[in-house]
Scaffold this active site. Structure first.
Site, PDB file in Angstrom:
ATOM      1  N   ASP A 104       0.327  -1.396   0.004  1.00 16.19           N
ATOM      2  CA  ASP A 104       0.279   0.264   0.005  1.00 16.19           C
ATOM      3  C   ASP A 104       0.636   1.162   0.234  1.00 16.19           C
ATOM      4  O   ASP A 104       2.495   1.800   0.530  1.00 16.19           O
ATOM      5  CB  ASP A 104      -0.896   0.048   1.275  1.00 16.19           C
TER       6      ASP A 104
HETATM    7  N1  URA Z   1      -0.813  -5.698   3.900  1.00 17.52           N
HETATM    8  C1  URA Z   1      -1.905  -4.459   4.068  1.00 17.52           C
HETATM    9  O1  URA Z   1      -2.966  -4.446   4.586  1.00 17.52           O
HETATM   10  N2  URA Z   1      -1.462  -3.570   3.190  1.00 17.52           N
HETATM   11  C2  URA Z   1       0.377  -3.945   2.802  1.00 17.52           C
HETATM   12  O2  URA Z   1       0.796  -2.666   2.418  1.00 17.52           O
HETATM   13  C3  URA Z   1       0.530  -5.664   2.457  1.00 17.52           C
HETATM   14  C4  URA Z   1      -0.144  -6.048   3.462  1.00 17.52           C
END
Ligand code: URA
Length: 236
Positions: A104
């Protein structure tokens, strides 16, 4: 044909400046002859280019470990926002690298960039089940019951039952290590939410045999070592 300094820099192992210095110091051989000038053009497909006697491995694929900082997208381009590719020098950007999987925008940590489509496909395949280890900081600490729920498979808000995951509680459970063997959209955040907590900070530490190099600052990158490449199944 490509300029020798650009070619050397495109491997990600040397900057253009370092490449120029290597040439000056007589450490670069092109087809067995010491290169005289960093501006000379060479055809990497046809010529053997050695630095200190070792092949630069131009034709091989490129594998980059990036310490992704928060605030950049795990994408190759975006009209408005900075992407992880923007953190690399132009010589590397031109090699058609892409991130293997996504973190993310606000997640930090280990991101592998490569031009090895077959490896990416293997690592991302739903059948691959490569361990991914994350460090998370939570607003509401998790506890022993949550650890068991993670081991049994958390059910997300859309009804999806996650594969068994490991939850290791650090201190009072406000900080945790989570090991996943799959990669659903926002998975950690949604798993935490299913247990009544919210992720405040998230960082990926490991993917299979590949661990984030503690010497890399956020935004820093380096090429994988030959050992690391073999460990993730590259260059087969
Ligand atoms: N899980 C999440 O919620 N975000 C990420 O970036 C990776 C795993």
């Amino acid at each position: 044909m490509e300029r020798l300094d650009k070619l050397l820099a495109s491997t990600g192992r040397w900057s253009r400046r370092e490449a120029k210095r290597l040439v000056k110091e007589g450490r670069v051989l092109v087809d067995g002859i010491p290169a005289l000038c960093a501006e000379d053009k060479v055809n990497p497909e046809r010529s053997a280019v050695l630095v200190d006697g070792a092949d630069i491995g131009y034709a091989r694929q490129t594998y980059i470990m990036l310490h992704k900082p928060a605030g950049v997208l795990s994408a190759t381009e975006d009209p408005r926002q900075r992407t992880v590719l923007d953190l690399l020098p132009p010589e590397l950007r031109r090699r058609g690298l892409f991130p293997v999987g996504r973190l993310d925008r606000d997640t930090e940590g280990l991101l592998l960039l490569t031009d090895d489509g077959a490896l990416a496909h293997r690592l991302l395949s739903p059948k691959s089940h490569v361990d991914k280890v994350y460090y998370a900081h939570l607003d509401v600490p998790l506890g022993e019951e949550d650890r068991l729920a993670f081991a049994q498979g958390i059910v997300l808000e859309d009804g999806y039952r996650c594969m068994a995951a490991e939850l290791a509680l650090l201190g009072d459970g406000g900080e945790v290590l989570i090991t996943l063997r799959e990669g659903k959209f926002h998975q950690i955040k949604r798993m935490a939410a299913a247990r009544g907590s919210r992720v405040i900070y998230l960082k990926r530490l490991r993917m299979g045999a590949l661990s984030l190099d503690g010497a890399l600052p956020p935004g820093g990158w380096r090429c994988l070592t030959e050992e690391e490449i073999a460990g993730i199944g590259g260059w087969k």
